[in-house]
Design an enzyme around this catalytic site. Structure first.
Site, PDB file in Angstrom:
ATOM      1  N   CYS A   2       1.351  -1.402  -0.166  1.00  0.00           N
ATOM      2  CA  CYS A   2      -0.596  -0.210   0.159  1.00  0.00           C
ATOM      3  C   CYS A   2       0.843   1.399   0.079  1.00  0.00           C
ATOM      4  O   CYS A   2       2.175   1.410   0.744  1.00  0.00           O
ATOM      5  CB  CYS A   2      -0.838  -0.060   1.271  1.00  0.00           C
ATOM      6  SG  CYS A   2      -2.041  -1.272   1.221  1.00  0.00           S
ATOM      7  N   ARG A  27       3.989   0.219  -5.862  1.00  0.00           N
ATOM      8  CA  ARG A  27       4.794  -0.835  -4.912  1.00  0.00           C
ATOM      9  C   ARG A  27       3.866  -1.361  -5.384  1.00  0.00           C
ATOM     10  O   ARG A  27       3.936  -2.406  -3.959  1.00  0.00           O
ATOM     11  CB  ARG A  27       4.467   0.155  -3.872  1.00  0.00           C
ATOM     12  CG  ARG A  27       4.953   0.729  -3.038  1.00  0.00           C
ATOM     13  CD  ARG A  27       4.998   1.870  -2.798  1.00  0.00           C
ATOM     14  NE  ARG A  27       4.281   1.912  -0.707  1.00  0.00           N
ATOM     15  CZ  ARG A  27       5.973   1.527  -0.557  1.00  0.00           C
ATOM     16  NH1 ARG A  27       6.146   2.437  -0.819  1.00  0.00           N
ATOM     17  NH2 ARG A  27       5.217   1.295   0.986  1.00  0.00           N
ATOM     18  N   TRP A  74      -3.411  -2.678  -1.833  1.00  0.00           N
ATOM     19  CA  TRP A  74      -2.542  -3.502  -1.819  1.00  0.00           C
ATOM     20  C   TRP A  74      -3.487  -5.194  -0.906  1.00  0.00           C
ATOM     21  O   TRP A  74      -2.907  -4.813   0.308  1.00  0.00           O
ATOM     22  CB  TRP A  74      -0.708  -4.066  -1.833  1.00  0.00           C
ATOM     23  CG  TRP A  74      -0.623  -5.660  -2.698  1.00  0.00           C
ATOM     24  CD1 TRP A  74      -0.798  -5.639  -3.636  1.00  0.00           C
ATOM     25  CD2 TRP A  74      -0.230  -6.901  -1.867  1.00  0.00           C
ATOM     26  NE1 TRP A  74       0.192  -7.009  -3.141  1.00  0.00           N
ATOM     27  CE2 TRP A  74       0.375  -7.566  -2.261  1.00  0.00           C
ATOM     28  CE3 TRP A  74      -0.673  -7.109  -0.134  1.00  0.00           C
ATOM     29  CZ2 TRP A  74       0.752  -8.927  -2.187  1.00  0.00           C
ATOM     30  CZ3 TRP A  74       0.173  -8.216   0.354  1.00  0.00           C
ATOM     31  CH2 TRP A  74       0.184  -9.347  -0.605  1.00  0.00           C
ATOM     32  N   ASN A  98      -1.639   1.571   5.116  1.00  0.00           N
ATOM     33  CA  ASN A  98       0.035   0.590   5.582  1.00  0.00           C
ATOM     34  C   ASN A  98      -0.155  -0.157   6.238  1.00  0.00           C
ATOM     35  O   ASN A  98       1.210   0.247   7.615  1.00  0.00           O
ATOM     36  CB  ASN A  98       1.244   1.746   4.454  1.00  0.00           C
ATOM     37  CG  ASN A  98       2.251   0.489   4.393  1.00  0.00           C
ATOM     38  OD1 ASN A  98       1.191  -0.898   3.814  1.00  0.00           O
ATOM     39  ND2 ASN A  98       3.562   0.739   3.692  1.00  0.00           N
ATOM     40  N   GLY A  99      -0.177  -1.688   6.151  1.00  0.00           N
ATOM     41  CA  GLY A  99       0.373  -2.387   7.357  1.00  0.00           C
ATOM     42  C   GLY A  99      -0.616  -3.266   7.653  1.00  0.00           C
ATOM     43  O   GLY A  99      -1.571  -3.442   6.353  1.00  0.00           O
ATOM     44  N   GLU A 474      16.833 -17.987  -8.933  1.00  0.00           N
ATOM     45  CA  GLU A 474      16.734 -16.460  -9.288  1.00  0.00           C
ATOM     46  C   GLU A 474      15.701 -16.146 -11.049  1.00  0.00           C
ATOM     47  O   GLU A 474      14.197 -15.964 -10.852  1.00  0.00           O
ATOM     48  CB  GLU A 474      17.689 -15.932  -9.414  1.00  0.00           C
ATOM     49  CG  GLU A 474      18.378 -14.127 -10.148  1.00  0.00           C
ATOM     50  CD  GLU A 474      17.051 -13.525  -9.627  1.00  0.00           C
ATOM     51  OE1 GLU A 474      16.383 -13.850  -8.014  1.00  0.00           O
ATOM     52  OE2 GLU A 474      16.605 -12.300  -9.996  1.00  0.00           O
ATOM     53  N   LYS A 478      11.903 -15.087 -11.496  1.00  0.00           N
ATOM     54  CA  LYS A 478      12.128 -14.188 -11.846  1.00  0.00           C
ATOM     55  C   LYS A 478      10.661 -14.474 -13.193  1.00  0.00           C
ATOM     56  O   LYS A 478      10.188 -13.429 -13.996  1.00  0.00           O
ATOM     57  CB  LYS A 478      12.947 -13.489 -13.059  1.00  0.00           C
ATOM     58  CG  LYS A 478      13.522 -11.954 -13.205  1.00  0.00           C
ATOM     59  CD  LYS A 478      14.314 -11.038 -11.685  1.00  0.00           C
ATOM     60  CE  LYS A 478      13.340 -11.214 -10.360  1.00  0.00           C
ATOM     61  NZ  LYS A 478      14.693 -10.881  -9.963  1.00  0.00           N
ATOM     62  N   GLU A 481       7.330 -14.818 -12.154  1.00  0.00           N
ATOM     63  CA  GLU A 481       6.974 -13.818 -11.894  1.00  0.00           C
ATOM     64  C   GLU A 481       6.281 -12.848 -12.777  1.00  0.00           C
ATOM     65  O   GLU A 481       5.303 -12.633 -12.372  1.00  0.00           O
ATOM     66  CB  GLU A 481       7.061 -13.325 -10.441  1.00  0.00           C
ATOM     67  CG  GLU A 481       8.703 -12.428 -10.378  1.00  0.00           C
ATOM     68  CD  GLU A 481       9.537 -11.512  -9.981  1.00  0.00           C
ATOM     69  OE1 GLU A 481       8.898 -10.537  -8.681  1.00  0.00           O
ATOM     70  OE2 GLU A 481      10.530 -11.830  -9.021  1.00  0.00           O
ATOM     71  N   HIS A 497      17.411 -36.860  -8.816  1.00  0.00           N
ATOM     72  CA  HIS A 497      16.921 -36.907  -7.610  1.00  0.00           C
ATOM     73  C   HIS A 497      15.705 -37.095  -7.390  1.00  0.00           C
ATOM     74  O   HIS A 497      14.876 -37.015  -6.276  1.00  0.00           O
ATOM     75  CB  HIS A 497      17.794 -36.200  -6.412  1.00  0.00           C
ATOM     76  CG  HIS A 497      19.251 -36.870  -6.252  1.00  0.00           C
ATOM     77  ND1 HIS A 497      19.179 -38.188  -5.244  1.00  0.00           N
ATOM     78  CD2 HIS A 497      20.192 -36.531  -6.736  1.00  0.00           C
ATOM     79  CE1 HIS A 497      20.516 -38.120  -5.944  1.00  0.00           C
ATOM     80  NE2 HIS A 497      21.604 -37.181  -6.382  1.00  0.00           N
ATOM     81  N   LYS A 597       6.052  -4.811  -4.410  1.00  0.00           N
ATOM     82  CA  LYS A 597       7.660  -4.147  -4.527  1.00  0.00           C
ATOM     83  C   LYS A 597       8.334  -4.057  -3.078  1.00  0.00           C
ATOM     84  O   LYS A 597       9.580  -4.953  -3.058  1.00  0.00           O
ATOM     85  CB  LYS A 597       8.094  -2.675  -5.153  1.00  0.00           C
ATOM     86  CG  LYS A 597       9.118  -2.134  -5.156  1.00  0.00           C
ATOM     87  CD  LYS A 597      10.214  -2.854  -5.814  1.00  0.00           C
ATOM     88  CE  LYS A 597      11.065  -2.828  -6.372  1.00  0.00           C
ATOM     89  NZ  LYS A 597      12.395  -3.097  -7.159  1.00  0.00           N
TER      90      LYS A 597
HETATM   91  C1  F6R Z   1      11.947 -10.889  -7.509  1.00  0.00           C
HETATM   92  C2  F6R Z   1      11.645  -9.100  -6.198  1.00  0.00           C
HETATM   93  C3  F6R Z   1      11.260 -10.266  -4.995  1.00  0.00           C
HETATM   94  C4  F6R Z   1      12.511  -9.352  -3.577  1.00  0.00           C
HETATM   95  C5  F6R Z   1      11.805  -9.858  -2.051  1.00  0.00           C
HETATM   96  C6  F6R Z   1      12.742  -8.744  -0.900  1.00  0.00           C
HETATM   97  O1  F6R Z   1      12.114  -9.845  -8.653  1.00  0.00           O
HETATM   98  O2  F6R Z   1      12.250  -8.976  -6.478  1.00  0.00           O
HETATM   99  O3  F6R Z   1      11.597 -11.664  -4.669  1.00  0.00           O
HETATM  100  O4  F6R Z   1      13.574  -9.046  -4.143  1.00  0.00           O
HETATM  101  O5  F6R Z   1      11.000  -9.457  -1.632  1.00  0.00           O
HETATM  102  O6  F6R Z   1      12.670  -7.734  -1.565  1.00  0.00           O
HETATM  103  P1  F6R Z   1      14.103  -6.888  -0.809  1.00  0.00           P
HETATM  104  O7  F6R Z   1      15.062  -6.913  -1.387  1.00  0.00           O
HETATM  105  O8  F6R Z   1      13.659  -5.105  -0.594  1.00  0.00           O
HETATM  106  O9  F6R Z   1      14.276  -7.348   0.532  1.00  0.00           O
END
Ligand code: F6R
Length: 602
Positions: A2, A27, A74, A98-99, A474, A478, A481, A497, A597
């Protein structure tokens, strides 16, 4: 997650609120709303979906007034509906939040005994109703908000606006960040300085449990002991709050392309003119016996790579964990532990909670963050800024490669301080990184054509060995998502395995494998995949391409790279594969569904 904005201004508030909310879009959100006070009357407009829907609504039902609050939501408690969207209003108060209010059920229960009715599924409505109730009992807005805030448990940033009060706003925070912007006879509230950048560069960050009362000409802050508090007003560098795509189609494309420059900045920040690595003096690895790294998502994978570096280069024992697990398993903390928390936003709730767990237990707490003013930075004994620049796209790209780069510099410095021999070419080879990344970006066309095929798959597997194993994780993260295609990353040696049962001609397998000491072993794993009809897309260097032999579906050829730097370089194709597959699928690259984000709730 949020986003919050508030303004006590001299111009119509609605356009200002919407513009600021646009800057908070990154965000992640699924509904939005604003409220203003005009001639004493409090009114609001809310809409589900993108901000354009709120803007359309405001065209048909404008909202006048120079004081207002706004919110991008959110969803946590309750579906993304207009009724659940913020601001929430009760009597003569409107609230944005927010929270998560953890005791909202208890508070709801108490309020329902007072015959107060709820009309939404949210935890936030409880805050509005509680404040409204205190006002109905005769408390003035400030005391009502203060009494309300003291009753809340959980994490929150809140802004309150009151009917009949056009020169009053209340802002308070616990666990979630909140910034106050000082204008010329105006005052602003925002989840971050990026939201406030068009209006002011004079920012005061609220601290944990601060309670702030704003008018157009004053800001009064009380701390958690209800004592008047002095908080610095800082001038932020507006460039650091710039939010534009700079000619790119998406923020993600811009942030991928920016990596040579971002890495150069990170390298310069931790290197002196003679090319030696320089770290904050208080970080002394001769006093460190053990390293515990904690993070979430992509940042966690950066820590996994760094574990290889710290162990092989610096011979330092390392523990790595995801914050959401670490915080609850009450791990013992041996003497001499350096606790390192890695986070782009510096606000991730689980990572912050893990940091709080380590307070008083670890020898030292270090924070590797991109947002230098963040809660994790403020809770750390040593702050290591990433210097990646603002990362707006939800998927982390340049922050990841900067995390890797700074972590590698830390591992090298640790090795030097502990008297260990460095890998050949280190640290001098670090300087080749920006150029190598630049060359790696040039594989874009090849990746683009492979991605058109990948977009047709329902499941994709990523493989990597050694320090490339976290890159396989990773790459899979990526891809899922952004494109919503199911993807899994495995250590190449783990394939037989279990996961090999998944392989058939419909499951592409992306293999990240520079020609290194383990390359032959990975080739054997590839053969096992190909023998079962699996289509291998091999990402390797020219030597690897030559040695891999026949049978691969496609080979993406990367520049030759010193072994230690390979994980940083191979992040580029992992990011590009996800980006171009998402483009081919037509998904929302910068704001993938359901994601946020900055994950400020657990
Ligand atoms: C994936 C991504 C998330 C963040 C995770 C941690 O592309 O961006 O997996 O890496 O939410 O976020 P931070 O680094 O802000 O603690």
């Amino acid at each position: 997650m949020c986003g919050i904005i508030g303004v006590l201004g001299n111009h119509e508030a609605a356009p200002i609120l919407v513009e600021a909310l646009k800057r908070l879009e990154y965000r992640g959100y699924d509904s939005a709303g604003i409220a203003t006070v005009n001639r004493g009357a409090l009114a609001r407009r809310r809409a589900v979906g993108k901000l354009a829907n709120l803007s359309d609504l405001l065209v048909h039902e404008p909202l006048a007034g120079k004081s207002g609050i706004g919110h991008t939501r959110w969803a946590t408690h309750g579906a993304p509906t207009v009724g659940n969207a913020h601001p929430h209003k009760a009597g003569s108060v409107a609230v944005v939040h927010n929270g998560i209010i953890e005791n909202f059920k208890e508070l709801r229960e108490e309020l329902s005994h007072k015959d107060i009715r709820f009309s939404t599924d949210t935890d936030t409505e409880t805050v509005a109703l509680l404040c409204g109730y205190h006002m109905s009992q005769g408390l003035d807005p400030v005391d009502a908000a203060r009494t309300t805030m003291r009753a809340l448990e959980g994490a929150f940033a809140l802004a309150f606006l009151f009917e009949g009060h056009e020169d009053l706003m209340i802002a308070t925070r616990k666990g979630s960040p909140l910034a106050i912007g000082h204008g010329d006879g105006e005052m602003f509230v925002g989840s971050d300085a990026i939201a406030l950048a068009p209006f002011t560069d004079q920012i005061t960050y609220l601290e944990e449990d601060d309670f702030a009362v704003l008018t157009r000409s004053s800001l009064t802050i009380w701390d958690k002991h209800d004592m008047l508090a002095n908080r610095d007003m800082r001038q932020i560098v507006l460039e650091s709050a710039r939010v534009d795509k700079d000619g790119h189609k998406h923020f993600m494309a811009k942030e991928i392309a920016e990596q040579p420059v971002a890495l150069d900045r990170a390298l310069n920040a931790y290197t002196n003119t003679s090319g030696d690595i320089t770290l904050p003096e208080e970080l002394d690895f001769t006093k460190i016996e053990r390293l515990t790294m904690v993070a979430c998502g992509t940042a966690y994978y950066a820590c996994m790579v760094a574990k290889y570096w710290f162990e092989t280069i610096a011979r330092l024992p390392v523990e790595v964990d995801v914050a959401s697990e670490f915080r609850y398993r009450e791990p013992p903390v041996p003497a001499g532990t350096l606790a390192l928390f890695v986070s782009q936003s510096g606000e991730t709730a689980d990572t912050l909670a893990a940091l709080r767990y380590m307070e008083g237990k670890a020898h030292q707490i270090a924070g590797l963050v991109n947002v230098a003013e963040s809660s994790i930075a403020r809770g750390s004994d040593v702050v290591l800024p990433l210097h990646a620049g603002p990362e707006i796209s939800v998927a982390s790209t340049k922050a990841f490669t900067c995390q890797l780069t700074v972590l590698l510099m830390l591992a090298i410095r640790a090795a030097q301080q502990r008297g260990m021999a460095l890998p050949e070419g280190m640290p001098a080879d670090l300087r080749s990184l920006p150029g190598l990344i630049h060359q790696a970006l040039a594989t874009e066309q090849q990746v683009k054509s492979s991605s058109r095929d990948l977009a047709k798959a329902q499941d994709i597997i990523f493989l990597g060995r050694g320090q490339l194993y976290p890159l396989a994780l990773e790459g899979a993260l990526k891809l899922k998502e952004l494109s919503y295609i199911h993807a899994e990353g495995y250590a190449s040696g783990e394939l037989k395995h279990g996961p090999i049962a998944l392989i058939d001609e419909k499951v592409p397998v992306v293999v990240l494998a520079p020609r290194d000491a383990l390359f032959e072993k990975t080739v054997s794993n590839m053969q096992e995949v190909m023998a079962r009809g699996g289509k291998v897309i091999l990402v390797t260097d020219a030597e690897g391409a030559r040695l891999a032999g026949e049978g691969t579906h496609e080979v993406i050829v990367m520049p030759q790279v010193p072994n230690t730097l390979a994980p940083i370089l191979y992040a580029i194709p992992a990011q590009q594969i996800a980006y171009f597959t998402a483009i081919a699928k037509g998904t929302d690259v910068d704001q993938p569904r359901n994601l946020a984000k900055s994950v400020t709730v657990e």
